[in-house]
Design a protein around this motif. Structure first.
Motif, PDB file in Angstrom:
ATOM      1  N   ARG A 287       8.945  -1.145  10.115  1.00 54.45           N
ATOM      2  CA  ARG A 287       8.475  -2.064  11.156  1.00 54.45           C
ATOM      3  C   ARG A 287       7.291  -2.892  10.671  1.00 54.45           C
ATOM      4  O   ARG A 287       7.077  -4.002  11.136  1.00 54.45           O
ATOM      5  N   THR A 288       6.503  -2.312   9.763  1.00 57.34           N
ATOM      6  CA  THR A 288       5.279  -2.961   9.292  1.00 57.34           C
ATOM      7  C   THR A 288       5.118  -2.737   7.794  1.00 57.34           C
ATOM      8  O   THR A 288       5.807  -1.897   7.199  1.00 57.34           O
ATOM      9  N   THR A 289       4.180  -3.453   7.207  1.00 64.11           N
ATOM     10  CA  THR A 289       3.896  -3.239   5.791  1.00 64.11           C
ATOM     11  C   THR A 289       3.274  -1.863   5.565  1.00 64.11           C
ATOM     12  O   THR A 289       3.421  -1.288   4.484  1.00 64.11           O
ATOM     13  N   ASP A 290       2.608  -1.320   6.567  1.00 65.54           N
ATOM     14  CA  ASP A 290       2.064   0.041   6.436  1.00 65.54           C
ATOM     15  C   ASP A 290       3.197   1.053   6.295  1.00 65.54           C
ATOM     16  O   ASP A 290       3.100   2.010   5.521  1.00 65.54           O
ATOM     17  N   ASP A 291       4.275   0.856   7.054  1.00 62.88           N
ATOM     18  CA  ASP A 291       5.452   1.716   6.911  1.00 62.88           C
ATOM     19  C   ASP A 291       5.977   1.641   5.481  1.00 62.88           C
ATOM     20  O   ASP A 291       6.324   2.659   4.869  1.00 62.88           O
ATOM     21  N   ILE A 292       6.058   0.431   4.966  1.00 64.78           N
ATOM     22  CA  ILE A 292       6.576   0.245   3.607  1.00 64.78           C
ATOM     23  C   ILE A 292       5.709   0.989   2.607  1.00 64.78           C
ATOM     24  O   ILE A 292       6.210   1.704   1.726  1.00 64.78           O
ATOM     25  N   ASP A 293       4.391   0.859   2.731  1.00 64.04           N
ATOM     26  CA  ASP A 293       3.484   1.521   1.795  1.00 64.04           C
ATOM     27  C   ASP A 293       3.673   3.031   1.816  1.00 64.04           C
ATOM     28  O   ASP A 293       3.701   3.685   0.766  1.00 64.04           O
ATOM     29  N   GLU A 294       3.827   3.598   3.016  1.00 72.69           N
ATOM     30  CA  GLU A 294       3.956   5.056   3.134  1.00 72.69           C
ATOM     31  C   GLU A 294       5.303   5.546   2.620  1.00 72.69           C
ATOM     32  O   GLU A 294       5.375   6.463   1.795  1.00 72.69           O
ATOM     33  N   TRP A 295       6.381   4.935   3.074  1.00 74.04           N
ATOM     34  CA  TRP A 295       7.705   5.495   2.774  1.00 74.04           C
ATOM     35  C   TRP A 295       8.201   5.125   1.388  1.00 74.04           C
ATOM     36  O   TRP A 295       8.954   5.881   0.778  1.00 74.04           O
ATOM     37  N   ALA A 296       7.778   3.970   0.873  1.00 73.82           N
ATOM     38  CA  ALA A 296       8.153   3.629  -0.496  1.00 73.82           C
ATOM     39  C   ALA A 296       7.522   4.599  -1.487  1.00 73.82           C
ATOM     40  O   ALA A 296       8.039   4.788  -2.592  1.00 73.82           O
ATOM     41  N   ALA A 297       6.432   5.224  -1.079  1.00 69.70           N
ATOM     42  CA  ALA A 297       5.755   6.191  -1.950  1.00 69.70           C
ATOM     43  C   ALA A 297       6.366   7.587  -1.850  1.00 69.70           C
ATOM     44  O   ALA A 297       5.985   8.482  -2.613  1.00 69.70           O
ATOM     45  N   ALA A 298       7.312   7.786  -0.928  1.00 73.20           N
ATOM     46  CA  ALA A 298       7.860   9.123  -0.680  1.00 73.20           C
ATOM     47  C   ALA A 298       8.446   9.790  -1.930  1.00 73.20           C
ATOM     48  O   ALA A 298       8.214  10.977  -2.163  1.00 73.20           O
TER      49      ALA A 298
END
Length: 350
Positions: A287-298
């Motif tokens: 939904r947001t770039t914060d989501d991308i930062d967190e989940w892309a790092a998974a």
């Protein structure tokens, strides 16, 4: 980020992909065109090189956005699109399903229109979008092979939905050696994903799984909590209230998956999926770039230990200790429920 290949196609995907339906519709939060393009580009900057869209998402809007967002990095990314709905001649009524069309002629026509919107001469992956098992006949399979030979696609897939049944379709995709099978699969909703994992293993098949809805519509990333008010157009609102209420209790039972400073619950949910070798990529709803930062790092967080994985499975087998209905005891079936007999679930509509 880490990377995998789809089946034996040689097509590489990032283990966390970008599910681009979210930028083509307002079903999971609204955003401007500029914001949508920025999200896709931000994801690529974070190592997300698999972008999964579909022609019906926003009736072509998602493909146009994806094409524009990726125009400068086309050679660095893997693009997947889907065909199988005739939205050209049928208006969208809310979140209802549009008439499907899965014929050799339509697949070719729809793909050409998709390529025009994407401004690309080929896509790495073409998926049949929610096709019933009886619609994918020898002529359709031959057409998909021809498209590969012509260089318009490199890999073929079968995307299952919109509900989480479709066992007959997924089994057919494995039997017909599709490169990729896309399905709802997460820690709370393991049917039919685990069934497909078992089928692939039993048949020693090369089909890869792309898992969608990995966070169980906002539960496993805790973006839907008891305080959340879902808007009328929010796609997550189709879940019954009982489903969310039991889900919040389930989340409390798996707090052990969190590791302070090392792994969030949302990342743990992705790592649970990646613990299955058959899962090549996971497409969370950013939904947001914060989501991308967190989940892309998974993928770079600590994988689940064997003990953690087994504890999750023990909890799942006991319904996480909850003894009441969650309102989701039926799955979609195109064969009158024959494919659901061993799941303990009934056919939706029965």
């Amino acid at each position: 980020m880490k990377y995998d290949t789809l089946g034996n196609s040689g097509v590489e995907v990032s283990e966390v992909g970008f599910g681009a339906w979210v930028v083509g519709t307002d079903w999971w939060g609204d955003r401007t065109r500029e914001d949508a393009i920025e999200m896709v580009q931000h994801a690529v900057d974070r190592g997300v090189t698999f972008v999964d869209t579909g022609d019906v998402y926003g009736h072509g809007d998602s493909e146009e956005l994806v094409g524009e967002a990726l125009s400068e990095v086309r050679e660095e990314v893997t693009v997947s699109t889907k065909v199988g709905y005739d939205f050209y001649n049928n208006p969208q009524a809310g979140h209802g399903e549009l008439p499907k069309k899965v014929t050799p002629e339509w697949i070719r026509t729809a793909l050409d229109r998709s390529l025009d919107r994407l401004d690309m001469d080929h896509v790495e992956v073409l998926m049949l979008h929610n096709a019933n098992v009886d619609e994918v006949d020898e002529d359709v399979l031959e057409t998909l092979d021809e498209l590969r030979e012509e260089g318009k696609v490199d890999a073929i897939g079968w995307a299952l939905g919109p509900s989480i049944g479709w066992l007959a379709e997924g089994d057919a995709a494995v039997a017909e050696e599709f490169d990729v099978l896309q399905t709802v699969f997460n820690l709370f909703e393991q049917t039919p994903g685990r069934h497909f994992v078992d089928t692939i293993r039993e048949q020693d098949a090369d089909t890869s799984i792309v898992a969608r809805v990995p966070h169980s519509s906002g539960l496993l990333n805790e973006q839907v909590t008891p305080e959340t008010e879902l808007g009328e157009g929010d796609h997550r609102a189709h879940r019954p209230t009982e489903w969310y209420e039991t889900g919040w209790e389930k989340v409390e039972s798996i707090r052990f998956l969190e590791r302070d400073g090392e792994r969030t619950m949302g990342q743990a949910a992705i790592q649970w999926l990646l613990a299955h070798d058959e899962v090549a990529s996971v497409t969370p709803t950013f939904r947001t770039t914060d989501d991308i930062d967190e989940w892309a790092a998974a993928p770079d967080t600590p994988p689940l230990s064997d003990a953690e994985f087994e504890r999750v499975q023990d909890l799942y087998a006991d319904n996480f200790g909850i003894d009441r209905d969650d309102g989701m005891d039926a799955l979609r079936s195109s064969v009158g429920g024959e494919d659901l007999k061993d799941t303990g679930m009934k056919s939706a509509g029965d």
